[in-house]
Write a protein that holds these residues in place. Structure first.
Motif, PDB file in Angstrom:
ATOM      1  N   ALA A  52       6.883  17.106  -4.615  1.00  0.00           N
ATOM      2  CA  ALA A  52       6.464  16.233  -5.706  1.00  0.00           C
ATOM      3  C   ALA A  52       6.798  14.777  -5.396  1.00  0.00           C
ATOM      4  CB  ALA A  52       7.136  16.666  -7.007  1.00  0.00           C
ATOM      5  N   GLY A  53       7.970  14.546  -4.823  1.00  0.00           N
ATOM      6  CA  GLY A  53       8.371  13.190  -4.480  1.00  0.00           C
ATOM      7  C   GLY A  53       7.473  12.574  -3.420  1.00  0.00           C
ATOM      8  N   HIS A  54       7.127  13.360  -2.400  1.00  0.00           N
ATOM      9  CA  HIS A  54       6.232  12.852  -1.355  1.00  0.00           C
ATOM     10  C   HIS A  54       4.866  12.501  -1.931  1.00  0.00           C
ATOM     11  CE1 HIS A  54       8.386  13.201   2.488  1.00  0.00           C
ATOM     12  NE2 HIS A  54       9.007  14.241   1.972  1.00  0.00           N
ATOM     13  N   LYS A  55       4.378  13.316  -2.854  1.00  0.00           N
ATOM     14  CA  LYS A  55       3.071  13.037  -3.452  1.00  0.00           C
ATOM     15  C   LYS A  55       3.112  11.739  -4.268  1.00  0.00           C
ATOM     16  CE  LYS A  55       0.448  16.374  -4.979  1.00  0.00           C
ATOM     17  NZ  LYS A  55      -0.176  17.451  -5.820  1.00  0.00           N
ATOM     18  N   VAL A  56       4.172  11.549  -5.040  1.00  0.00           N
ATOM     19  CA  VAL A  56       4.307  10.333  -5.844  1.00  0.00           C
ATOM     20  C   VAL A  56       4.413   9.109  -4.937  1.00  0.00           C
ATOM     21  CG1 VAL A  56       5.842   9.087  -7.428  1.00  0.00           C
ATOM     22  CG2 VAL A  56       5.290  11.487  -7.854  1.00  0.00           C
ATOM     23  N   LEU A  57       5.149   9.233  -3.835  1.00  0.00           N
ATOM     24  CA  LEU A  57       5.284   8.088  -2.940  1.00  0.00           C
ATOM     25  C   LEU A  57       3.956   7.770  -2.262  1.00  0.00           C
ATOM     26  CD1 LEU A  57       7.289   6.000  -1.864  1.00  0.00           C
ATOM     27  CD2 LEU A  57       7.591   7.460   0.132  1.00  0.00           C
ATOM     28  N   ALA A  58       3.195   8.795  -1.867  1.00  0.00           N
ATOM     29  CA  ALA A  58       1.881   8.549  -1.270  1.00  0.00           C
ATOM     30  C   ALA A  58       1.010   7.739  -2.228  1.00  0.00           C
ATOM     31  CB  ALA A  58       1.206   9.874  -0.929  1.00  0.00           C
ATOM     32  N   ALA A  59       1.035   8.120  -3.503  1.00  0.00           N
ATOM     33  CA  ALA A  59       0.255   7.399  -4.507  1.00  0.00           C
ATOM     34  C   ALA A  59       0.736   5.958  -4.634  1.00  0.00           C
ATOM     35  CB  ALA A  59       0.346   8.117  -5.848  1.00  0.00           C
ATOM     36  N   GLU A  60       2.047   5.749  -4.563  1.00  0.00           N
ATOM     37  CA  GLU A  60       2.601   4.400  -4.692  1.00  0.00           C
ATOM     38  C   GLU A  60       2.203   3.515  -3.520  1.00  0.00           C
ATOM     39  OE1 GLU A  60       4.549   1.278  -6.478  1.00  0.00           O
ATOM     40  OE2 GLU A  60       4.168   3.271  -7.319  1.00  0.00           O
ATOM     41  N   VAL A  61       2.226   4.062  -2.304  1.00  0.00           N
ATOM     42  CA  VAL A  61       1.828   3.274  -1.142  1.00  0.00           C
ATOM     43  C   VAL A  61       0.349   2.909  -1.238  1.00  0.00           C
ATOM     44  CG1 VAL A  61       1.676   3.190   1.372  1.00  0.00           C
ATOM     45  CG2 VAL A  61       3.619   4.335   0.288  1.00  0.00           C
ATOM     46  N   LEU A  62      -0.481   3.876  -1.605  1.00  0.00           N
ATOM     47  CA  LEU A  62      -1.912   3.607  -1.758  1.00  0.00           C
ATOM     48  C   LEU A  62      -2.157   2.536  -2.821  1.00  0.00           C
ATOM     49  CD1 LEU A  62      -3.123   7.296  -1.537  1.00  0.00           C
ATOM     50  CD2 LEU A  62      -3.833   5.466   0.020  1.00  0.00           C
ATOM     51  N   LYS A  63      -1.442   2.632  -3.938  1.00  0.00           N
ATOM     52  CA  LYS A  63      -1.584   1.626  -4.994  1.00  0.00           C
ATOM     53  C   LYS A  63      -1.180   0.253  -4.488  1.00  0.00           C
ATOM     54  CE  LYS A  63       1.435   1.170  -8.337  1.00  0.00           C
ATOM     55  NZ  LYS A  63       2.257   1.430  -9.565  1.00  0.00           N
ATOM     56  N   THR A  64      -0.081   0.194  -3.741  1.00  0.00           N
ATOM     57  CA  THR A  64       0.391  -1.081  -3.204  1.00  0.00           C
ATOM     58  C   THR A  64      -0.633  -1.698  -2.257  1.00  0.00           C
ATOM     59  OG1 THR A  64       2.683  -0.304  -3.378  1.00  0.00           O
ATOM     60  CG2 THR A  64       2.282  -2.191  -1.958  1.00  0.00           C
ATOM     61  N   LEU A  65      -1.348  -0.849  -1.509  1.00  0.00           N
ATOM     62  CA  LEU A  65      -2.371  -1.328  -0.586  1.00  0.00           C
ATOM     63  C   LEU A  65      -3.701  -1.601  -1.282  1.00  0.00           C
ATOM     64  CD1 LEU A  65      -1.700   1.052   2.443  1.00  0.00           C
ATOM     65  CD2 LEU A  65      -1.218  -1.403   2.348  1.00  0.00           C
ATOM     66  N   GLY A  66      -3.805  -1.228  -2.562  1.00  0.00           N
ATOM     67  CA  GLY A  66      -5.035  -1.450  -3.304  1.00  0.00           C
ATOM     68  C   GLY A  66      -6.130  -0.463  -2.964  1.00  0.00           C
ATOM     69  N   ILE A  67      -5.728   0.775  -2.563  1.00  0.00           N
ATOM     70  CA  ILE A  67      -6.694   1.804  -2.177  1.00  0.00           C
ATOM     71  C   ILE A  67      -6.706   2.895  -3.243  1.00  0.00           C
ATOM     72  CG2 ILE A  67      -7.281   3.542  -0.441  1.00  0.00           C
ATOM     73  CD1 ILE A  67      -5.853   1.751   1.611  1.00  0.00           C
ATOM     74  N   PRO A  68      -7.853   3.208  -3.833  1.00  0.00           N
ATOM     75  CA  PRO A  68      -7.910   4.247  -4.869  1.00  0.00           C
ATOM     76  C   PRO A  68      -7.630   5.628  -4.285  1.00  0.00           C
ATOM     77  CG  PRO A  68     -10.124   3.524  -4.270  1.00  0.00           C
ATOM     78  CD  PRO A  68      -9.169   2.608  -3.570  1.00  0.00           C
ATOM     79  N   HIS A  69      -7.160   6.534  -5.142  1.00  0.00           N
ATOM     80  CA  HIS A  69      -6.857   7.885  -4.673  1.00  0.00           C
ATOM     81  C   HIS A  69      -7.183   8.899  -5.762  1.00  0.00           C
ATOM     82  CE1 HIS A  69      -3.248   8.511  -7.183  1.00  0.00           C
ATOM     83  NE2 HIS A  69      -2.988   7.237  -6.986  1.00  0.00           N
ATOM     84  N   THR A  70      -7.209  10.166  -5.353  1.00  0.00           N
ATOM     85  CA  THR A  70      -7.485  11.256  -6.286  1.00  0.00           C
ATOM     86  C   THR A  70      -6.306  12.220  -6.369  1.00  0.00           C
ATOM     87  OG1 THR A  70      -8.556  12.545  -4.522  1.00  0.00           O
ATOM     88  CG2 THR A  70      -9.965  11.120  -5.868  1.00  0.00           C
ATOM     89  N   LEU A  71      -5.128  11.775  -5.969  1.00  0.00           N
ATOM     90  CA  LEU A  71      -3.947  12.627  -6.017  1.00  0.00           C
ATOM     91  C   LEU A  71      -3.633  13.027  -7.459  1.00  0.00           C
ATOM     92  CD1 LEU A  71      -1.671  10.708  -3.490  1.00  0.00           C
ATOM     93  CD2 LEU A  71      -2.516  13.048  -3.190  1.00  0.00           C
ATOM     94  N   LYS A  72      -3.375  14.302  -7.670  1.00  0.00           N
ATOM     95  CA  LYS A  72      -2.954  14.776  -8.983  1.00  0.00           C
ATOM     96  C   LYS A  72      -1.431  14.747  -9.025  1.00  0.00           C
ATOM     97  CE  LYS A  72      -6.990  17.727  -9.709  1.00  0.00           C
ATOM     98  NZ  LYS A  72      -7.470  19.120  -9.970  1.00  0.00           N
ATOM     99  N   LEU A  73      -0.894  13.752  -9.689  1.00  0.00           N
ATOM    100  CA  LEU A  73       0.548  13.549  -9.690  1.00  0.00           C
ATOM    101  C   LEU A  73       1.223  14.566 -10.610  1.00  0.00           C
ATOM    102  CD1 LEU A  73       0.726   9.663  -9.713  1.00  0.00           C
ATOM    103  CD2 LEU A  73       0.703  11.246  -7.782  1.00  0.00           C
ATOM    104  N   PRO A  74       2.428  14.996 -10.234  1.00  0.00           N
ATOM    105  CA  PRO A  74       3.122  16.014 -11.032  1.00  0.00           C
ATOM    106  C   PRO A  74       3.459  15.503 -12.427  1.00  0.00           C
ATOM    107  CG  PRO A  74       4.591  15.068  -9.368  1.00  0.00           C
ATOM    108  CD  PRO A  74       3.208  14.574  -9.063  1.00  0.00           C
ATOM    109  N   GLN A  75       3.228  16.356 -13.419  1.00  0.00           N
ATOM    110  CA  GLN A  75       3.587  16.038 -14.797  1.00  0.00           C
ATOM    111  C   GLN A  75       4.837  16.843 -15.149  1.00  0.00           C
ATOM    112  OE1 GLN A  75       1.893  13.681 -16.619  1.00  0.00           O
ATOM    113  NE2 GLN A  75       0.746  13.352 -14.718  1.00  0.00           N
ATOM    114  N   LEU A  76       5.972  16.228 -14.985  1.00  0.00           N
ATOM    115  CA  LEU A  76       7.241  16.919 -15.201  1.00  0.00           C
ATOM    116  C   LEU A  76       7.710  16.719 -16.637  1.00  0.00           C
ATOM    117  CD1 LEU A  76       9.039  15.898 -11.887  1.00  0.00           C
ATOM    118  CD2 LEU A  76       7.756  17.991 -12.347  1.00  0.00           C
ATOM    119  N   GLY A  77       8.093  17.811 -17.248  1.00  0.00           N
ATOM    120  CA  GLY A  77       8.641  17.710 -18.596  1.00  0.00           C
ATOM    121  C   GLY A  77      10.020  17.090 -18.582  1.00  0.00           C
ATOM    122  N   PRO A  78      10.612  16.906 -19.747  1.00  0.00           N
ATOM    123  CA  PRO A  78      11.958  16.328 -19.810  1.00  0.00           C
ATOM    124  C   PRO A  78      12.960  17.167 -19.011  1.00  0.00           C
ATOM    125  CG  PRO A  78      10.975  16.458 -21.993  1.00  0.00           C
ATOM    126  CD  PRO A  78      10.081  17.233 -21.084  1.00  0.00           C
TER     127      PRO A  78
END
Length: 277
Positions: free
Chosen positions: A177-203
Motif C-alpha cells: 500500500a505504501g509503495h502504491k501511494v508513493l508511486a502516485a505521489e511521484v507521478l503527481k509531483t511530475l504532473g503525470i496523470p495516473h489510474t492507480l487505485k489508492l488504498p482506502q484504509l479505515g481508522p
C-alpha cells in the motif's frame, strides 16, 4: 510528456516490502508501479531500474550512476544513503558530501532528477539514535534539491505514511500500500496523470497496551536485532542480486510479460552458455 525513466538506489527503489513473485527479485515497488502508469499514459515511455537492496551510497554511485547516465534518461530518481544512516558507525557529513557530488554529476546529465527525503519511523526508543541522522539527511537533501534544481518528494512530510499500514513488518520498508501511494505521489509531483487505485484504509484501531508491549518486543526480537546482527556480520541479501530492469524496457508491453520474457532469457543463457562455461 514522454521519455526515459531510470531509477537508481537501494531497497527503497527496488521495491522491498511489496512482494510479488511475478516480478524480478520477487518485488514490485513504487518505481515499477509508476513505470506501468507511464506506459499507459504514453506507450513511448522507456524504463530501467538499477536499484539493489542493501547498497550503501558509495556502492550505488560506483555501480549504478554511470550505467544510469549511459541510458540517457530524461527523468532519473535518486535515493541513496538510507543504509548509511542505519550503519553502526557513520560520518553523515562525509556521506552527504559524496551524495552532493553524485547529484551534481546526475543533474548535469539528466533534465529532471527526483530526490526523496527519508521517512522518520523512529517511534520506538530503540531507534532513537538514528533520528538525528535522519533529520540531518533530510535537511541536506531539501537544501540540495533547491541548489541543483532537482524535484523533491518530501516523503517524511506525507501524512499518509503516519499510518503503520503503509509499512512492512520491519517498519523500515514500505508495504505494498505504501509503495502504491508513493508511486502516485511521484507521478503527481511530475504532473503525470495516473489510474492507480489508492488504498482506502479505515481508522487505525488503537491496540490495548499489553498487546502493544508484546508487539514491540516481538518487533525488536524478529526485526531490529537480526538487522543489527547482519550489519555487524556484513551479510547482505543484495550482494547476490542483480538489477531488476538493467536495460530500458517499454512498460506499455506489460511489466509481468516483460518479467516472464526476462526470466526465459535467463534460463536460455543458463542452459546454453552456463553449461559450457
Amino acid at each position: 510528456m514522454t521519455g526515459r525513466f531510470v531509477a537508481i538506489g537501494d531497497s527503497f527503489t527496488e521495491g522491498v516490502g511489496d512482494p510479488n513473485l511475478l516480478y524480478p527479485n520477487g518485488v514490485r515497488g513504487w518505481a515499477d508501479r509508476m513505470a506501468r502508469q507511464l506506459g499507459r499514459a504514453d506507450n513511448r515511455w522507456k524504463y530501467a531500474n538499477l536499484a539493489i537492496r542493501s547498497k550503501l551510497l558509495d556502492e550505488i554511485v560506483q555501480e549504478q550512476l554511470q550505467d544510469a547516465i549511459a541510458l540517457e534518461p530524461t527523468v532519473a530518481s535518486f535515493y541513496a544513503g538510507g543504509n548509511d544512516i542505519l550503519s553502526i558507525r557513520v560520518d553523515m557529513n562525509s556521506v552527504m558530501e559524496r551524495y552532493e557530488a553524485a547529484l551534481r554529476e546526475l543533474t548535469h546529465a539528466v533534465p529532471d532528477v527526483v530526490l526523496f527525503t527519508t521517512f522518520d519511523t523512529t517511534s520506538s526508543r530503540v531507534l532513537e539514535p538514528f533520528r538525528r541522522r535522519i533529520s540531518f539527511y533530510n535537511n541536506v537533501v531539501r537544501d540540495l534539491s533547491v541548489s541543483y534544481n532537482a524535484i523533491l518528494v518530501d516523503h517524511t512530510r506525507l501524512s499518509e505514511f503516519r499510518d503503520r499500514r503503509m509499512w512492512a513488518p520491519d517498519r523500515i520498508h514500505m508495504s505494498g500500500a505504501g509503495h502504491k501511494v508513493l508511486a502516485a505521489e511521484v507521478l503527481k509531483t511530475l504532473g503525470i496523470p495516473h489510474t492507480l487505485k489508492l488504498p482506502q484504509l479505515g481508522p487505525w484501531e488503537p491496540r490495548p497496551w499489553r498487546q502493544a508491549v508484546r508487539t514491540e518486543s516481538a518487533w525488536v526480537r524478529h526485526e531490529v536485532l537480526p538487522l543489527l546482527r547482519r550489519r555487524l556480520s556484513g551479510v547482505r541479501e543484495g550482494d547476490s542480486l542483480t538489477p531488476k530492469w538493467p536495460e530500458l524496457v517499454h512498460p506499455s508491453d506489460g511489466m509481468k510479460r516483460l518479467a516472464r520474457s526476462r526470466a526465459g532469457d535467463a534460463v536460455w543463457v543458463h542452459e546454453h552458455v552456463g553449461a559450457t562455461a
